[in-house]
Design a protein around this motif. Structure first.
Motif, PDB file in Angstrom:
ATOM      1  N   MET A  79      36.563 -30.148 -15.292  1.00 48.36           N
ATOM      2  CA  MET A  79      36.396 -31.413 -14.613  1.00 48.36           C
ATOM      3  C   MET A  79      35.334 -31.328 -13.532  1.00 48.36           C
ATOM      4  O   MET A  79      35.091 -30.250 -12.983  1.00 48.36           O
ATOM      5  CB  MET A  79      37.719 -31.827 -13.947  1.00 48.36           C
ATOM      6  CG  MET A  79      38.786 -32.203 -14.951  1.00 48.36           C
ATOM      7  SD  MET A  79      40.439 -31.737 -14.417  1.00 48.36           S
ATOM      8  CE  MET A  79      40.481 -29.997 -14.867  1.00 48.36           C
TER       9      MET A  79
ATOM     10  N   TYR B 134      34.440 -33.359  -9.953  1.00 50.88           N
ATOM     11  CA  TYR B 134      34.847 -34.334  -8.946  1.00 50.88           C
ATOM     12  C   TYR B 134      33.704 -34.523  -7.961  1.00 50.88           C
ATOM     13  O   TYR B 134      32.939 -33.604  -7.676  1.00 50.88           O
ATOM     14  CB  TYR B 134      36.079 -33.838  -8.171  1.00 50.88           C
ATOM     15  CG  TYR B 134      37.388 -33.982  -8.904  1.00 50.88           C
ATOM     16  CD1 TYR B 134      37.807 -33.035  -9.824  1.00 50.88           C
ATOM     17  CD2 TYR B 134      38.216 -35.075  -8.660  1.00 50.88           C
ATOM     18  CE1 TYR B 134      39.024 -33.172 -10.483  1.00 50.88           C
ATOM     19  CE2 TYR B 134      39.431 -35.217  -9.312  1.00 50.88           C
ATOM     20  CZ  TYR B 134      39.824 -34.260 -10.225  1.00 50.88           C
ATOM     21  OH  TYR B 134      41.022 -34.404 -10.868  1.00 50.88           O
TER      22      TYR B 134
ATOM     23  N   LEU C  99      32.518 -30.978  -6.821  1.00 54.67           N
ATOM     24  CA  LEU C  99      33.483 -29.915  -7.050  1.00 54.67           C
ATOM     25  C   LEU C  99      33.742 -29.789  -8.544  1.00 54.67           C
ATOM     26  O   LEU C  99      34.033 -30.778  -9.219  1.00 54.67           O
ATOM     27  CB  LEU C  99      34.818 -30.250  -6.371  1.00 54.67           C
ATOM     28  CG  LEU C  99      34.821 -30.371  -4.848  1.00 54.67           C
ATOM     29  CD1 LEU C  99      35.965 -31.259  -4.389  1.00 54.67           C
ATOM     30  CD2 LEU C  99      34.966 -28.996  -4.213  1.00 54.67           C
TER      31      LEU C  99
ATOM     32  N   SER D 196      41.509 -26.099 -15.631  1.00 54.30           N
ATOM     33  CA  SER D 196      42.908 -25.750 -15.832  1.00 54.30           C
ATOM     34  C   SER D 196      43.069 -25.169 -17.220  1.00 54.30           C
ATOM     35  O   SER D 196      42.229 -25.363 -18.107  1.00 54.30           O
ATOM     36  CB  SER D 196      43.811 -26.967 -15.640  1.00 54.30           C
ATOM     37  OG  SER D 196      43.580 -27.931 -16.625  1.00 54.30           O
TER      38      SER D 196
ATOM     39  N   LYS E 127      47.970 -27.439 -12.846  1.00 57.40           N
ATOM     40  CA  LYS E 127      47.427 -26.623 -11.761  1.00 57.40           C
ATOM     41  C   LYS E 127      45.927 -26.518 -11.974  1.00 57.40           C
ATOM     42  O   LYS E 127      45.486 -25.959 -12.978  1.00 57.40           O
ATOM     43  CB  LYS E 127      48.069 -25.234 -11.807  1.00 57.40           C
ATOM     44  CG  LYS E 127      47.704 -24.335 -10.642  1.00 57.40           C
ATOM     45  CD  LYS E 127      48.573 -23.082 -10.704  1.00 57.40           C
ATOM     46  CE  LYS E 127      48.370 -22.194  -9.507  1.00 57.40           C
ATOM     47  NZ  LYS E 127      49.292 -21.038  -9.524  1.00 57.40           N
ATOM     48  N   PHE E 128      45.161 -27.080 -11.057  1.00 58.66           N
ATOM     49  CA  PHE E 128      43.716 -27.040 -11.160  1.00 58.66           C
ATOM     50  C   PHE E 128      43.169 -25.956 -10.232  1.00 58.66           C
ATOM     51  O   PHE E 128      43.655 -25.786  -9.118  1.00 58.66           O
ATOM     52  CB  PHE E 128      43.097 -28.376 -10.734  1.00 58.66           C
ATOM     53  CG  PHE E 128      43.450 -29.554 -11.614  1.00 58.66           C
ATOM     54  CD1 PHE E 128      43.167 -30.842 -11.212  1.00 58.66           C
ATOM     55  CD2 PHE E 128      44.067 -29.378 -12.839  1.00 58.66           C
ATOM     56  CE1 PHE E 128      43.479 -31.935 -12.005  1.00 58.66           C
ATOM     57  CE2 PHE E 128      44.398 -30.470 -13.647  1.00 58.66           C
ATOM     58  CZ  PHE E 128      44.091 -31.756 -13.211  1.00 58.66           C
TER      59      PHE E 128
ATOM     60  N   PHE F 166      39.766 -25.065  -8.316  1.00 55.33           N
ATOM     61  CA  PHE F 166      38.532 -25.711  -7.881  1.00 55.33           C
ATOM     62  C   PHE F 166      37.490 -24.682  -7.448  1.00 55.33           C
ATOM     63  O   PHE F 166      37.829 -23.619  -6.899  1.00 55.33           O
ATOM     64  CB  PHE F 166      38.796 -26.627  -6.683  1.00 55.33           C
ATOM     65  CG  PHE F 166      39.406 -27.954  -7.039  1.00 55.33           C
ATOM     66  CD1 PHE F 166      40.773 -28.076  -7.208  1.00 55.33           C
ATOM     67  CD2 PHE F 166      38.619 -29.078  -7.177  1.00 55.33           C
ATOM     68  CE1 PHE F 166      41.349 -29.310  -7.525  1.00 55.33           C
ATOM     69  CE2 PHE F 166      39.177 -30.320  -7.477  1.00 55.33           C
ATOM     70  CZ  PHE F 166      40.539 -30.426  -7.661  1.00 55.33           C
ATOM     71  N   GLY F 167      36.217 -25.035  -7.666  1.00 51.25           N
ATOM     72  CA  GLY F 167      35.144 -24.324  -7.004  1.00 51.25           C
ATOM     73  C   GLY F 167      35.069 -24.772  -5.551  1.00 51.25           C
ATOM     74  O   GLY F 167      35.770 -25.700  -5.133  1.00 51.25           O
ATOM     75  N   SER F 168      34.206 -24.104  -4.799  1.00 52.98           N
ATOM     76  CA  SER F 168      34.112 -24.405  -3.365  1.00 52.98           C
ATOM     77  C   SER F 168      33.265 -25.638  -3.079  1.00 52.98           C
ATOM     78  O   SER F 168      33.233 -26.114  -1.943  1.00 52.98           O
ATOM     79  CB  SER F 168      33.564 -23.202  -2.613  1.00 52.98           C
ATOM     80  OG  SER F 168      32.316 -22.824  -3.158  1.00 52.98           O
TER      81      SER F 168
END
Lengths: 112, 113
Positions: A34, A36, A88, A92, A99-100, A102-104
Motif C-alpha cells: 500500500m 499512503y 508512506l 502486510s 497488521k501493517f 510501514f516505512g518511515s
C-alpha cells in the motif's frame, strides 16, 4: 534492521516532474502493498494498494511491485504542489492483513 | 459521512500521569486499529480489535499500555505512568470486515514532559 526501509528524503522537485518513491522490504511473506499520503498533522490517507506483484495505475499514480527484488515503487506523473506531503509505504502478509508494517515515509516537496 | 475521529487532538502530560485517548471509528466498521507514530517515523502497530474482541496486542510496548473497545464501537487507549518515550502521535484506524482499506483518524499528539 527494520522490515520495511524507505528513504526519508526530503525530495524536492519542480511542478510537472515525474516523481519516483521507493521502499524495500525483507519479509517474503508480504503480499499486500500500500501507499499512503500524509499531510502535516493529519492521518495517513490510502492512495493505492496492490496484491502480489505487478503494476497498478490510477490517474497520475502508478504503483509497481517487484517481489523477486523485494522492492516497491510509486510513480507520480505531472506532479503538483498539492502532492507535497509525506508518502508512506505499508505492507502486510497474506492471511494477516490485520497488521501493517510501514516505512518511515519520504517527504516530498513539489515547487511551483 | 463522518470519518474516524479522535480526541483529544493534543495532550500534554507530566511524566508519571495516566492518559486516556479516545477513538470513534466510522459507523459499522468492525475492525479497529491503534498505531503509534514517533516524530519522523512511520506508524507502528499497537493493537487490533474485531468488534469488542482484542485479537492482537503484540505491538503494545509495555504493560503500561492498555486498550479496550467494550461495545465494539468506541475504543480507548490508556497509558499509565507516562514516560518521555511515550511522546508520539497515536493513530486510530477502522475498516469494514475483510477489507484492505483502512481509514485513519487525525491522531492524538501526546507530549510527555
Amino acid at each position: 534492521q527494520k522490515e520495511v526501509e524507505q528513504d526519508p528524503g526530503p525530495l524536492s522537485v519542480p511542478e510537472g516532474a515525474i516523481v519516483s518513491l521507493n521502499c524495500t522490504y525483507s519479509n517474503s511473506a508480504f503480499q499486500y502493498f500500500m501507499w499512503y499520503r500524509q499531510y502535516s498533522r493529519k492521518g495517513p490517507e490510502l492512495l493505492m494498494y496492490t496484491y502480489s506483484s505487478g503494476n497498478k495505475e490510477d490517474g497520475r499514480f502508478t504503483a509497481q511491485v517487484d517481489k523477486s527484488s523485494k522492492y516497491i515503487s510509486l510513480f507520480i506523473r505531472d506532479s503538483q504542489p498539492s502532492d507535497s506531503a509525506t508518502y508512506l509505504c505499508a505492507m502486510s502478509a497474506h492471511g494477516n492483513f490485520n497488521k501493517f508494517y510501514f516505512g518511515s515515509g519520504t517527504k516530498l516537496n513539489v515547487k511551483p | 459521512g463522518a470519518g474516524v475521529s479522535q480526541s483529544p487532538r493534543y495532550k500534554v502530560a507530566k511524566r508519571g500521569q495516566d492518559v486516556a485517548l479516545r477513538c470513534d471509528p466510522i459507523s459499522g466498521h468492525v475492525s479497529l486499529f491503534w498505531y503509534q507514530q514517533a516524530l519522523g517515523q512511520g506508524p507502528e502497530f499497537l493493537t487490533y480489535f474485531q468488534n469488542e474482541a482484542q485479537l492482537d496486542k503484540s505491538g503494545l510496548p509495555s504493560d503500561r499500555f492498555f486498550a479496550e473497545r467494550p461495545e465494539g464501537s468506541v475504543s480507548t487507549l490508556k497509558i499509565q505512568r507516562t514516560q518521555q518515550e511515550d511522546s508520539a502521535v497515536y493513530l486510530c484506524a477502522s475498516r469494514l470486515d475483510r477489507e484492505i482499506v483502512c481509514h485513519f483518524g487525525p491522531g492524538t499528539r501526546l507530549t510527555v514532559t
